[in-house]
Design an enzyme around this catalytic site. Structure first.
Site, PDB file in Angstrom:
ATOM      1  N   SER A 230       0.828  -1.206   0.000  1.00 26.45           N
ATOM      2  CA  SER A 230       0.000   0.000   0.000  1.00 26.45           C
ATOM      3  C   SER A 230       0.857   1.247   0.000  1.00 26.45           C
ATOM      4  O   SER A 230       1.957   1.268   0.554  1.00 26.45           O
ATOM      5  CB  SER A 230      -0.893  -0.001   1.237  1.00 26.45           C
ATOM      6  OG  SER A 230      -1.517   1.260   1.382  1.00 26.45           O
TER       7      SER A 230
ATOM      8  N   TYR B 140      -1.559   0.441  10.279  1.00 25.87           N
ATOM      9  CA  TYR B 140      -1.687  -0.239   8.986  1.00 25.87           C
ATOM     10  C   TYR B 140      -0.487   0.084   8.098  1.00 25.87           C
ATOM     11  O   TYR B 140       0.141  -0.801   7.513  1.00 25.87           O
ATOM     12  CB  TYR B 140      -2.992   0.234   8.336  1.00 25.87           C
ATOM     13  CG  TYR B 140      -3.248  -0.205   6.923  1.00 25.87           C
ATOM     14  CD1 TYR B 140      -3.672  -1.501   6.649  1.00 25.87           C
ATOM     15  CD2 TYR B 140      -3.090   0.681   5.858  1.00 25.87           C
ATOM     16  CE1 TYR B 140      -3.940  -1.896   5.349  1.00 25.87           C
ATOM     17  CE2 TYR B 140      -3.353   0.292   4.553  1.00 25.87           C
ATOM     18  CZ  TYR B 140      -3.774  -0.999   4.296  1.00 25.87           C
ATOM     19  OH  TYR B 140      -4.031  -1.376   3.013  1.00 25.87           O
TER      20      TYR B 140
END
Lengths: 245, 441
Positions: free
Chosen positions: A137, A150
């Site tokens: 990501s 995250y």
């Protein structure tokens, strides 16, 4: 000419499913791996009807790393392409309060994916060929207040993929790092995402198939993200720490 | 999020859900005060918009079963006709009925009871539907067919999603030998000639006309009538016959920006229409056309709806009964030509018989046009509504974005029955769209 099987880890996710459809369109047999894999029975039938390829279902839990060896051994055939779409965003606020929840997010985005790809990498190495695709990501490019738990796990995963690529490049094994940017999936549903920056899962799947074919190393799905992250990475920390990003 | 139909008018702020499972869908049906299902957003206006809960079926899009002996396909509502063609044309199957775009879902095709170029022969989409599973206001799923729960079936086909959420359906595909169509083009100098061509071509499988809606006087209604038949293997060149289902991959064009408002004016449209007619008239005769170019010429231009600019456009499509078609069409075309607001995409088609509770087609003729959504053209559309009503015609709800409730009830006596049925089954309070509220359905 029969095409080699493609393994999808995290096949119940929207991106995992889209990638499965894409490779099935290209004629590859598909191995779908996920928790509660039997819930994918209807998707298996769908893909077999649409594309005339065989699809198999495999129980897989990224967090139960002790079982990963047995999982790989249990596959009907060693895949030549493996795509890891496992991930868990969680809620940043909850991750700040609840350490156990934060650890689950870290393990789901780093430990689990890295563990299974490490095993597959070794098997591919024995075989002398193969492609590993890790969906990481842009959140891993720089820690931000809004999702650094995250993001930090994704940063670890990105570094892992980069190292794996470096190790295996000479052995004929290719590793692709995918940085999708915003994607309209179940994970982001209800979030107010800007349309121009948000890809559909099928765009991610197309980009992955292209990257596998052309042996790309690191891909952003919408190219605008390359520029955005270049800017975000280069903001001096002194300024960045006061920003709301 | 901002939501509109394919015509991009009106644009409404709506909450959108994309359920991944039947359970998630049922939860929405039971918890939301009212809602409407949305397929791929190809209805032109506000048929598939509910500002408080619009339920997209994009994730309920799996194929469930195919029977190669009967050609019956069972699939979830979110499957696109284009997906069905991609999967089954190489095996010799094609949709029995298809509208002018392949980007519609199965659920949407049922809700609008879409029609195609073969309506005069094969009827509307309904004629290929064996059954539909519909989720009602209580969250329970009912399977309806022409034989079981026919009252629900009758109103679900053409019911614009107002009888519940279409979940799955069984449809019959048509067996074809090739991916090609033998197309015959006939130039008709005026409306009378165009209608005569349709009447003598009743046996053609497909028929449709592009009509120049700016022609006046002796040119009023000049048209290119296009007839089509599925080509058999023997029609193809030996080379093509080797791979009868393969066609050349097309370059996809797309319209990247909204055209400025001045790009479409009566001059450019008039020039385009005249050119198109004369180019077509020179090429009359029979030729082989691939399925994609024949059925879906506009699909090749992604986002063609942007040529009408940011304000969007309004479609007008009416059906007129056979005995009053000529008078009605003449009056409509005269009104349009006088206003000078022509449309690139004016289509005329002969409809065959239709017997349904609320579907659009009726035996006679249908005329479809689009106009940029401007004050001037919206006023013209009101006048076209009145001409249609005066000739016993009615309107296609999948294309409507601006009609009034009074216009609907004046044009379609079935609306009252449809509304009463909805009331008595508890649908009215639960399944609502911006359109159903506007039209008081």
């Amino acid at each position: 000419m029969t095409k080699p099987p493609v393994l999808i880890l995290g096949a119940r996710s929207d991106i995992g499913k889209a990638v499965a459809h894409k490779f099935a369109t290209l004629g590859h047999p598909i191995q779908l791996a996920a928790r509660n894999a039997s819930a994918l029975e209807a998707d298996k039938t769908d893909m077999e009807l649409r594309y005339g390829v065989s699809v198999s279902l495999h129980e897989f839990d990224a967090l139960t790393t002790a079982m990963h060896e047995a999982f790989v051994a249990g596959l009907p055939e060693l895949p030549r392409i493996a795509v890891c779409a496992v991930g868990l965003m969680g809620q940043q606020a909850e991750n700040e309060r609840d350490v156990a929840e934060a650890v689950r997010v870290m393990r789901s985005n780093y430990e689990g994916p890295a563990s299974i790809l490490a095993l597959l990498a070794n098997r591919f190495e024995e075989h002398g060929s193969g492609t590993l695709v890790g969906i990481s990501s842009v959140a891993g490019d720089r820690g931000r207040a809004t999702n650094y738990v995250y993001g930090s796990a994704k940063a670890g995963f990105t570094a892992f993929l980069s190292g794996l690529r470096n190790r295996l490049a000479k052995r004929g094994i290719h590793v692709v790092t995918v940085l999708p940017g915003f994607v309209a999936t179940q994970m982001t549903e209800g979030m107010d995402l800007p349309a121009k920056l948000t890809a559909e899962p099928s765009e991610v799947a197309d980009a992955i198939a292209r990257a596998v074919e052309r042996k790309k190393d690191v891909i952003y799905v919408r190219t605008i993200w390359r520029l955005i992250m270049l800017i975000i990475r280069n903001i001096p920390e002194r300024i960045f720490k006061r920003m709301k990003v | 999020m901002k939501l509109s139909g394919w015509g991009r008018y009106p644009v409404l702020e709506a909450r959108v859900y994309r359920p991944r499972s039947m359970d998630a869908l049922r939860d929405l049906v039971l918890s939301e005060p009212n809602l409407i299902a949305r397929g791929n957003g190809r209805a032109y206006g506000d048929s598939a918009i509910n500002t408080s809960a619009t339920i997209e079926t994009s994730y309920l899009n799996r194929m469930i079963d195919f029977n190669p002996a009967s050609g019956q396909l069972v699939a979830e509502a979110g499957v696109l006709l284009g997906d069905i063609i991609t999967a089954f044309l190489p095996r010799g199957w094609f949709p029995m009925v298809t509208p002018g775009t392949k980007f519609v879902t199965l659920g949407g095709a049922i809700a609008a009871d879409v029609h195609g170029k073969n309506h005069h022969k094969d009827g509307s989409f309904r004629s290929c539907v064996d059954w539909v599973d519909v989720m009602g206001p209580d969250g329970a799923v009912r399977r309806c067919s022409p034989y079981d729960d026919a009252a629900l079936f009758d109103r679900t086909l053409g019911g614009m999603g107002l009888t519940g959420i279409n979940l799955r359906a069984a449809i019959r595909l048509r067996s074809v030998e090739t991916a090609w169509i033998r197309q015959t083009t006939i130039a008709a100098p005026n409306l009378k000639a165009a209608m005569a061509t349709f009447e003598t071509a009743q046996d053609a499988t497909y028929s449709v006309a592009w009509i120049d809606c700016l022609g006046t006087g002796t040119n009023l209604g000049r048209s290119l009538v296009m007839l089509g038949e599925h080509a058999v293997r023997a029609d193809l060149s030996p080379q093509k016959a080797q791979t009868p289902f393969r066609i050349k991959a097309k370059r996809k064009l797309s319209v990247p920006i909204d055209f400025p408002a001045f790009a479409l004016n009566s001059l450019t449209v008039r020039a385009f229409n005249a050119l198109y007619y004369w180019a077509g008239a020179r090429k009359t005769g029979t030729q082989l056309v691939d399925w994609d170019s024949y059925f879906y010429p506009l699909d090749a231009i992604l986002g063609w709806n942007r040529i009408y600019g940011r304000k969007g456009f309004a479609q007008f499509q009416c059906a007129l009964p056979l005995d009053r078609s000529e008078a009605g069409l003449t009056a409509l075309l005269a009104e349009i030509a006088t206003a000078g607001s022509g449309s690139f995409l004016a289509v005329l088609k002969r409809f065959g018989k239709q017997d349904s509770a609320f579907s659009f087609p009726m035996e006679g003729y249908t005329l479809a046009l689009d106009f940029p959504a401007m004050q001037k053209t919206l006023a013209l559309l009101e006048r076209l509504d009145q001409i249609t009503i005066a000739h016993g015609g009615r309107f296609y709800l999948a294309k409507d974005s601006r009609m009034s409730a009074a216009t609907l009830s004046a044009s379609d006596t079935r609306a009252a029955d449809f509304h009463a049925h909805r009331d008595s089954h508890g649908y009215t309070s639960r399944f609502r769209s911006a359109q159903s509220e506007r039209l008081d359905l």
